[in-house]
Every structure is written in structure tokens, then in C-alpha cells.
Design an enzyme around this catalytic site. Structure first.
Site, PDB file in Angstrom:
ATOM      1  CG  HIS A  43       5.963   2.195  -5.475  1.00 56.00           C
ATOM      2  ND1 HIS A  43       5.963   2.938  -4.986  1.00 56.00           N
ATOM      3  CD2 HIS A  43       4.292   1.870  -5.886  1.00 56.00           C
ATOM      4  CE1 HIS A  43       4.460   3.228  -4.899  1.00 56.00           C
ATOM      5  NE2 HIS A  43       4.039   2.061  -5.047  1.00 56.00           N
ATOM      6  CB  ALA A  66      -1.003   0.167   1.331  1.00 55.04           C
ATOM      7  NE  ARG A  67       1.030   5.182  -2.720  1.00 52.10           N
ATOM      8  CZ  ARG A  67       0.648   4.807  -3.206  1.00 52.10           C
ATOM      9  NH1 ARG A  67       1.102   2.832  -3.108  1.00 52.10           N
ATOM     10  NH2 ARG A  67       0.753   5.223  -3.963  1.00 52.10           N
ATOM     11  CD  GLU A 102       8.530   4.287  -2.958  1.00 55.25           C
ATOM     12  OE1 GLU A 102       8.429   4.558  -3.876  1.00 55.25           O
ATOM     13  OE2 GLU A 102       7.722   4.061  -1.923  1.00 55.25           O
ATOM     14  N   GLY A 104       3.939  -2.296  -7.979  1.00 59.29           N
ATOM     15  CA  GLY A 104       2.136  -2.681  -7.410  1.00 59.29           C
ATOM     16  C   GLY A 104       2.034  -2.316  -8.844  1.00 59.29           C
ATOM     17  CG  ASP A 115       5.688  -3.056  -4.230  1.00 57.26           C
ATOM     18  OD1 ASP A 115       7.426  -2.670  -5.017  1.00 57.26           O
ATOM     19  OD2 ASP A 115       4.604  -2.331  -4.704  1.00 57.26           O
TER      20      ASP A 115
END
Length: 319
Positions: free
Chosen positions: A286, A237-238, A267, A288, A262
Site C-alpha cells: 500500500h 485503489a482498494r 492489511e 500509493g 498495492d
């Protein structure tokens, strides 16, 4: 005709110009692709100060009020997706910047979630790397996920899809979120649990919430302490939804079996991040939403969005 300058940001894989047909705009805009993240907000502002149009990839480059103040020529900002927590929409409006979005294809994050789950329990990538490195035959003993309890935090479209896959794999599925009800769970074929029950009972916990003031830090040190020592946490998600310091300390101490991550507060993940050195963590950059199908839809709708704005008819306006 003077062409407007358009910046395509954070195209890490250098695919924006091949996965989208920009030819229809060639006589009206001049495109510059940025394929690396900016080192700072000042660097971003300096690089983008002469652009009238910016195409942003999710939250990779933030647009707070200070950024809009530093970009006096900016008139159109298009973000991938219809939601972007890194954009100050009020500031955009105050600076007369139109903000538009794009649709996304399906729920590719669901597939990544299951992939992380399987890597944590079956070590597929780990054993693949060993075999290609010429290492001795298998050294791991996998875990069967059939019969395990999958705890889902957030039972929206994505969480419900993950629940369905979990059930197909023979898992017991339980769910919780702040406003989730037993009736909604029953309708989705999932068992309702309190937050405390979910963290104590689940063998694998996966997070599917939008980052907001309410969800920031929602998974706390206390919650992590409730997890079984054999349990795994997956976050696609975050990053800030989890207390990342507490999670790192929990993993370093071996208090849970591992994590699949992820998304991160910062980032790209710094090269010196301790997460890169932990054997009980599977980390991905990341991924996703990063699929060819999604990118094709995103870039096609960015092109459509620019064309609409140029013709004084913006589409998918967000402010």
C-alpha cells in the site's frame, strides 16, 4: 497544565515526529507513537483507551461504532485525507468525537501505477535483484507498452492523470465506470468503452475508484474471464473492489499474464498469503500515497488540526 494524550497511529516508518514539527503543541499534548499495526480491535481499544486525541493514517486502523464505545476519553480523531471508509462518522458524532481530515499532495498513486505497469512488462526490479544476487546475465524478454491498450476503470482526477501518462507513452486509452459517459471521455481525450469491451480489449487494466457499496466486488470473476491471457490487472485503489478470491485463482491458473497489486482486503497482507508466492504478481505494501511530500502535508495539517481544536476552532471538520 495537564497535557492531553495524543496517539499517532500506524507510523510504520517511524517518521511522524521528524516529518512534522510538533513543537508548537509540546506544552499541551503528550504524544505516543504506535509504529506497528494492532493485531485486533480489542488490542487497539486496550492500547488507546486513555487517549483524548488520535491521529489515524488512512484506513490502517478501523474505527467502527464498537471502537468509539471502547474509547470513552476520545474527543478528537484526525485522519489523513478527507475521506476514510474505516470510520463510522455517525458513531463518532453520537459519542461526541470531533473528526477532522487533512489534504493530500498531488496524485502520487499515479506514479506507482505506472511503476507497477513497467515492472510487469519490463521486469526492472526482478532483473535488479538477480544482478545483485550474482545471477547470470538477463533472463527475461520485456514487452513494449507503446501501442498497447490501457483500460482505465474510473476516470476521475487520478484516472485522468494515468490516462495522460499512458498516452504520452504511446498507449491507446479506453475507460469505463458506472456513470462515465462518452462525452466525458472525449473531453479527457480517452475512448469510451463498455465494461465488457474494456475487459476484452485492454492489454493493461488499472483501477481508480473509491471503495463504496457500489464499487465493492465491481471487478468480478466474469470480468476477469473476459481478459486476454496476455493482459495485466493493476489495483492501486482498494482490494475489495476486485473479487480477490477469483483474482487469485485466475493468477494461479495462468489465465492472465499477471497483476500489480498495492491494496488488499486485509492489511498488512498476511505472511502466508498465496500472493507472496506467485511469480506473475508484483505486490507492494500500500505505497500509493506514501511519499515524503504527502506525509509532510499530512502531519503539518494534523498539527494544525489539533491546534485548532484545542482553541475551539476545528479545521477541516468531517462530522
Amino acid at each position: 497544565m495537564t497535557r492531553l494524550r495524543c496517539a499517532i497511529l500506524d507510523d510504520y516508518q517511524n517518521v511522524a515526529l521528524t516529518l512534522g514539527d510538533w513543537s508548537a503543541l509540546a506544552d499541551r499534548i503528550e504524544i505516543t507513537v504506535f509504529d506497528k499495526p494492532f493485531a485486533s480491535a480489542d488490542e487497539a481499544a486496550a492500547a488507546l483507551k486513555d487517549f483524548e486525541i488520535i491521529c489515524a493514517m488512512r484506513e490502517r486502523t478501523p474505527f467502527p461504532r464498537a471502537m468509539f464505545e471502547a474509547l470513552p476519553k476520545l474527543k478528537l480523531l484526525i485522519t489523513s485525507g478527507m475521506r476514510n471508509a474505516a470510520i463510522d462518522f455517525e458513531a463518532a458524532k453520537a459519542h461526541d468525537v470531533t473528526v477532522c481530515g487533512t489534504a493530500m499532495v498531488g496524485n502520487p498513486t499515479a506514479g506507482l501505477t505506472i511503476g507497477l505497469m513497467l515492472e510487469l512488462t519490463r521486469k526492472i526490479g526482478f532483473e535488479n535483484a538477480r544482478m545483485k544476487a550474482g545471477k547470470p546475465w538477463q533472463v527475461t524478454v520485456g514487452e513494449d507498452i507503446e501501442g498497447k491498450t490501457l483500460g482505465i476503470i474510473g476516470l476521475g482526477k487520478l484516472g485522468s492523470q494515468v490516462a495522460g501518462i499512458g498516452r504520452a507513452l504511446g498507449m491507446k486509452t479506453i475507460a469505463w465506470s458506472t456513470n462515465l459517459t462518452p462525452e466525458a471521455c472525449e473531453k479527457a481525450g480517452v475512448t469510451y468503452a463498455t465494461k465488457e469491451e474494456l475487459f476484452a480489449q485492454a492489454d493493461i487494466i488499472t483501477i481508480h475508484l473509491v471503495l463504496s457499496d457500489r464499487s465493492r466486488g465491481l471487478v468480478s470473476r466474469v470480468d476477469l474471464a473476459r481478459m486476454k491471457p496476455t493482459a495485466y490487472l493493476i489495483n492501486t485503489a482498494r482490494g475489495p473492489i476486485v473479487d480477490e478470491v477469483a483474482l487469485l485463482e485466475t493468477l494461479q491458473a495462468g489465465k492472465i499474464a499477471g497483476a500489480g497489486i498495492d491494496t488488499y482486503s486485509h492489511e498488512p497482507l498476511p505472511l502466508d498469503s498465496p500472493l507472496r508466492k506467485l511469480d506473475n504478481v508484483v505486490i507492494t505494501p500500500h505505497l500509493g500515497y506514501v511519499t515524503a511530500e504527502n506525509y509532510k502535508r499530512i502531519y503539518a495539517e494534523m498539527i494544525e488540526g489539533i491546534g485548532g481544536w484545542l482553541n475551539s476552532a476545528p479545521v477541516r471538520k468531517l462530522n
